[in-house]
Scaffold this motif. Structure first.
Motif, PDB file in Angstrom:
ATOM      1  N   GLU A 121      -1.278  -1.157  -3.311  1.00  0.00           N
ATOM      2  CA  GLU A 121      -0.357  -2.275  -3.486  1.00  0.00           C
ATOM      3  C   GLU A 121      -1.179  -3.500  -3.872  1.00  0.00           C
ATOM      4  O   GLU A 121      -2.099  -3.901  -3.152  1.00  0.00           O
ATOM      5  N   VAL A 122      -0.858  -4.060  -5.028  1.00  0.00           N
ATOM      6  CA  VAL A 122      -1.546  -5.252  -5.525  1.00  0.00           C
ATOM      7  C   VAL A 122      -0.624  -6.449  -5.303  1.00  0.00           C
ATOM      8  O   VAL A 122       0.529  -6.438  -5.735  1.00  0.00           O
ATOM      9  N   PHE A 148      -5.636  -6.406  -3.118  1.00  0.00           N
ATOM     10  CA  PHE A 148      -4.938  -5.138  -2.993  1.00  0.00           C
ATOM     11  C   PHE A 148      -5.272  -4.487  -1.659  1.00  0.00           C
ATOM     12  O   PHE A 148      -6.190  -4.877  -0.963  1.00  0.00           O
ATOM     13  N   ASP A 179      -0.843  -6.695 -14.409  1.00  0.00           N
ATOM     14  CA  ASP A 179      -0.269  -5.933 -15.519  1.00  0.00           C
ATOM     15  C   ASP A 179      -0.363  -6.723 -16.821  1.00  0.00           C
ATOM     16  O   ASP A 179      -0.720  -6.181 -17.870  1.00  0.00           O
ATOM     17  N   ARG A 239       0.634  -8.127  -8.730  1.00  0.00           N
ATOM     18  CA  ARG A 239       0.823  -6.994  -9.647  1.00  0.00           C
ATOM     19  C   ARG A 239       1.259  -7.414 -11.045  1.00  0.00           C
ATOM     20  O   ARG A 239       0.709  -6.939 -12.043  1.00  0.00           O
ATOM     21  N   GLU A 240       2.250  -8.286 -11.149  1.00  0.00           N
ATOM     22  CA  GLU A 240       2.736  -8.685 -12.470  1.00  0.00           C
ATOM     23  C   GLU A 240       1.637  -9.373 -13.272  1.00  0.00           C
ATOM     24  O   GLU A 240       1.477  -9.120 -14.468  1.00  0.00           O
TER      25      GLU A 240
END
Length: 186
Positions: A167-168, A60, A175, A171-172
Protein backbone atom coordinates in the motif's frame (compact mmCIF):
# COMPACT_ATOMS: atom_id res chain seq x y z
CA UNK A 1 18.14 1.76 -4.85
CA UNK A 2 18.09 3.17 -1.36
CA UNK A 3 15.65 1.30 0.82
CA UNK A 4 14.87 2.24 4.38
CA UNK A 5 13.33 -0.48 6.51
CA UNK A 6 12.61 0.40 10.15
CA UNK A 7 12.31 -3.30 11.03
CA UNK A 8 16.07 -3.67 10.52
CA UNK A 9 18.67 -2.42 12.97
CA UNK A 10 19.77 1.03 11.87
CA UNK A 11 17.10 1.08 9.16
CA UNK A 12 19.16 -1.01 6.76
CA UNK A 13 20.63 -4.45 6.78
CA UNK A 14 22.43 -6.90 4.56
CA UNK A 15 21.33 -5.93 1.08
CA UNK A 16 19.26 -3.07 2.47
CA UNK A 17 21.43 -0.22 1.27
CA UNK A 18 23.34 -0.93 -1.92
CA UNK A 19 24.70 2.57 -2.35
CA UNK A 20 25.94 5.21 0.05
CA UNK A 21 23.47 7.78 1.37
CA UNK A 22 25.16 10.40 -0.86
CA UNK A 23 23.75 8.54 -3.90
CA UNK A 24 20.34 9.92 -2.94
CA UNK A 25 21.43 13.16 -4.61
CA UNK A 26 20.75 11.43 -7.98
CA UNK A 27 17.30 10.19 -7.01
CA UNK A 28 14.10 11.44 -8.58
CA UNK A 29 12.02 9.37 -6.18
CA UNK A 30 12.61 7.54 -2.90
CA UNK A 31 10.41 4.77 -1.52
CA UNK A 32 10.23 4.74 2.27
CA UNK A 33 8.88 1.62 4.01
CA UNK A 34 6.98 3.47 6.71
CA UNK A 35 3.59 5.23 6.79
CA UNK A 36 3.71 8.93 5.95
CA UNK A 37 3.85 11.01 9.13
CA UNK A 38 5.19 8.20 11.33
CA UNK A 39 8.35 8.82 13.39
CA UNK A 40 10.31 6.40 11.18
CA UNK A 41 9.14 8.14 8.01
CA UNK A 42 9.87 11.59 9.42
CA UNK A 43 13.43 10.51 10.23
CA UNK A 44 14.05 9.16 6.75
CA UNK A 45 12.30 12.07 5.05
CA UNK A 46 14.65 14.48 6.84
CA UNK A 47 17.69 12.44 5.81
CA UNK A 48 16.58 12.32 2.17
CA UNK A 49 15.75 16.04 2.11
CA UNK A 50 19.21 16.86 3.50
CA UNK A 51 20.85 15.07 0.56
CA UNK A 52 18.27 15.43 -2.22
CA UNK A 53 15.74 18.24 -1.70
CA UNK A 54 14.17 17.62 -5.13
CA UNK A 55 13.44 13.89 -4.71
CA UNK A 56 9.81 12.93 -4.42
CA UNK A 57 9.06 10.79 -1.37
CA UNK A 58 6.64 7.88 -1.45
CA UNK A 59 5.69 6.00 1.70
CA UNK A 60 4.58 2.40 1.62
CA UNK A 61 4.02 -0.64 3.76
CA UNK A 62 3.84 -4.33 3.07
CA UNK A 63 1.26 -6.55 4.69
CA UNK A 64 -0.06 -10.03 4.18
CA UNK A 65 -3.24 -9.73 2.15
CA UNK A 66 -4.29 -13.36 2.60
CA UNK A 67 -3.18 -16.96 2.98
CA UNK A 68 -3.82 -19.38 0.12
CA UNK A 69 -3.52 -23.17 0.12
CA UNK A 70 -0.47 -24.05 -2.01
CA UNK A 71 -2.41 -26.10 -4.59
CA UNK A 72 -4.98 -23.33 -5.07
CA UNK A 73 -2.27 -20.66 -5.14
CA UNK A 74 -0.17 -22.52 -7.72
CA UNK A 75 -3.16 -22.96 -10.06
CA UNK A 76 -4.64 -19.49 -9.47
CA UNK A 77 -7.93 -20.79 -8.05
CA UNK A 78 -8.24 -17.95 -5.56
CA UNK A 79 -9.05 -20.05 -2.48
CA UNK A 80 -8.22 -18.56 0.90
CA UNK A 81 -7.51 -20.03 4.32
CA UNK A 82 -7.34 -18.70 7.85
CA UNK A 83 -4.68 -20.52 9.83
CA UNK A 84 -5.03 -20.44 13.58
CA UNK A 85 -1.47 -21.59 14.08
CA UNK A 86 1.45 -22.18 11.76
CA UNK A 87 5.08 -23.17 11.37
CA UNK A 88 6.90 -20.65 9.18
CA UNK A 89 9.34 -21.64 6.43
CA UNK A 90 11.09 -19.00 4.35
CA UNK A 91 14.34 -17.97 2.70
CA UNK A 92 14.06 -14.21 3.11
CA UNK A 93 16.41 -11.41 4.03
CA UNK A 94 14.38 -10.26 7.02
CA UNK A 95 12.77 -13.31 8.63
CA UNK A 96 11.65 -11.44 11.73
CA UNK A 97 9.54 -9.10 9.61
CA UNK A 98 7.90 -12.17 8.02
CA UNK A 99 7.24 -13.60 11.48
CA UNK A 100 5.78 -10.28 12.63
CA UNK A 101 3.61 -9.93 9.51
CA UNK A 102 2.16 -13.43 9.98
CA UNK A 103 1.55 -12.86 13.70
CA UNK A 104 -0.15 -9.52 12.96
CA UNK A 105 -2.76 -11.51 11.01
CA UNK A 106 -3.75 -13.28 14.22
CA UNK A 107 -1.81 -16.45 13.44
CA UNK A 108 -0.09 -18.16 16.36
CA UNK A 109 3.47 -18.83 15.21
CA UNK A 110 4.37 -22.19 16.72
CA UNK A 111 7.84 -22.41 15.22
CA UNK A 112 9.93 -21.44 12.25
CA UNK A 113 12.82 -22.45 10.06
CA UNK A 114 14.47 -19.67 8.14
CA UNK A 115 17.10 -20.10 5.45
CA UNK A 116 19.47 -17.52 4.03
CA UNK A 117 17.89 -15.14 1.52
CA UNK A 118 17.17 -16.72 -1.89
CA UNK A 119 18.11 -20.23 -0.72
CA UNK A 120 16.28 -22.81 -2.86
CA UNK A 121 14.55 -24.89 -0.19
CA UNK A 122 14.88 -28.54 -1.22
CA UNK A 123 12.43 -31.40 -0.81
CA UNK A 124 14.34 -32.89 2.15
CA UNK A 125 14.37 -29.50 3.88
CA UNK A 126 10.62 -29.10 3.33
CA UNK A 127 10.03 -32.56 4.78
CA UNK A 128 12.20 -31.75 7.83
CA UNK A 129 10.13 -28.57 8.32
CA UNK A 130 6.92 -30.60 8.11
CA UNK A 131 8.24 -32.93 10.82
CA UNK A 132 9.15 -29.94 13.00
CA UNK A 133 5.66 -28.51 12.45
CA UNK A 134 4.07 -31.79 13.54
CA UNK A 135 6.18 -31.85 16.71
CA UNK A 136 5.27 -28.20 17.43
CA UNK A 137 1.56 -28.91 16.98
CA UNK A 138 1.27 -26.51 14.05
CA UNK A 139 -1.63 -27.40 11.77
CA UNK A 140 0.15 -26.06 8.69
CA UNK A 141 3.29 -24.59 7.19
CA UNK A 142 3.25 -20.99 5.95
CA UNK A 143 5.71 -19.71 3.37
CA UNK A 144 6.18 -16.73 1.09
CA UNK A 145 5.18 -16.59 -2.57
CA UNK A 146 8.87 -16.02 -3.31
CA UNK A 147 9.65 -19.46 -1.83
CA UNK A 148 6.52 -21.24 -3.04
CA UNK A 149 7.21 -20.38 -6.67
CA UNK A 150 10.49 -22.35 -6.46
CA UNK A 151 8.84 -25.58 -5.28
CA UNK A 152 8.94 -28.51 -7.69
CA UNK A 153 6.05 -30.19 -5.84
CA UNK A 154 4.02 -29.68 -2.71
CA UNK A 155 5.28 -30.98 0.60
CA UNK A 156 3.28 -33.73 2.32
CA UNK A 157 1.80 -31.37 4.91
CA UNK A 158 -0.76 -28.57 4.67
CA UNK A 159 1.04 -25.60 3.14
CA UNK A 160 -0.24 -22.05 2.88
CA UNK A 161 1.27 -19.22 0.88
CA UNK A 162 1.27 -15.76 2.44
CA UNK A 163 0.35 -13.33 -0.32
CA UNK A 164 1.83 -9.88 0.21
CA UNK A 165 0.22 -6.59 -0.67
CA UNK A 166 1.82 -3.18 -0.90
CA UNK A 167 0.00 0.00 0.00
CA UNK A 168 1.51 3.29 -1.15
CA UNK A 169 0.26 6.39 0.66
CA UNK A 170 0.85 8.61 -2.38
CA UNK A 171 -0.33 6.07 -4.96
CA UNK A 172 -1.85 8.48 -7.49
CA UNK A 173 1.24 10.67 -7.47
CA UNK A 174 3.52 7.63 -7.89
CA UNK A 175 1.39 6.34 -10.78
CA UNK A 176 1.57 9.76 -12.43
CA UNK A 177 5.37 9.91 -12.01
CA UNK A 178 5.82 6.43 -13.50
CA UNK A 179 3.56 7.28 -16.50
CA UNK A 180 5.51 10.53 -17.09
CA UNK A 181 8.88 8.75 -16.98
CA UNK A 182 7.67 5.97 -19.27
CA UNK A 183 6.31 8.50 -21.79
CA UNK A 184 9.61 10.40 -21.66
CA UNK A 185 11.58 7.22 -22.35
CA UNK A 186 9.79 6.57 -25.66
Amino acid sequence: VFRFDPTRAGGCGRGGRREPVAALARADAVLVRAPRGSPDADRVDALVRSVSPRAKLFHFRHAIACFAPFDAWSTGRGERAEPGGAYLVAAVGNPERFRSDVASCGVEVRGARFFRDHHPIGAAEWQACAESARRAGAPCLVTTAKDAVKMARAVDYPLLVAEQSTEVDEREELDRLVRERMAGAR
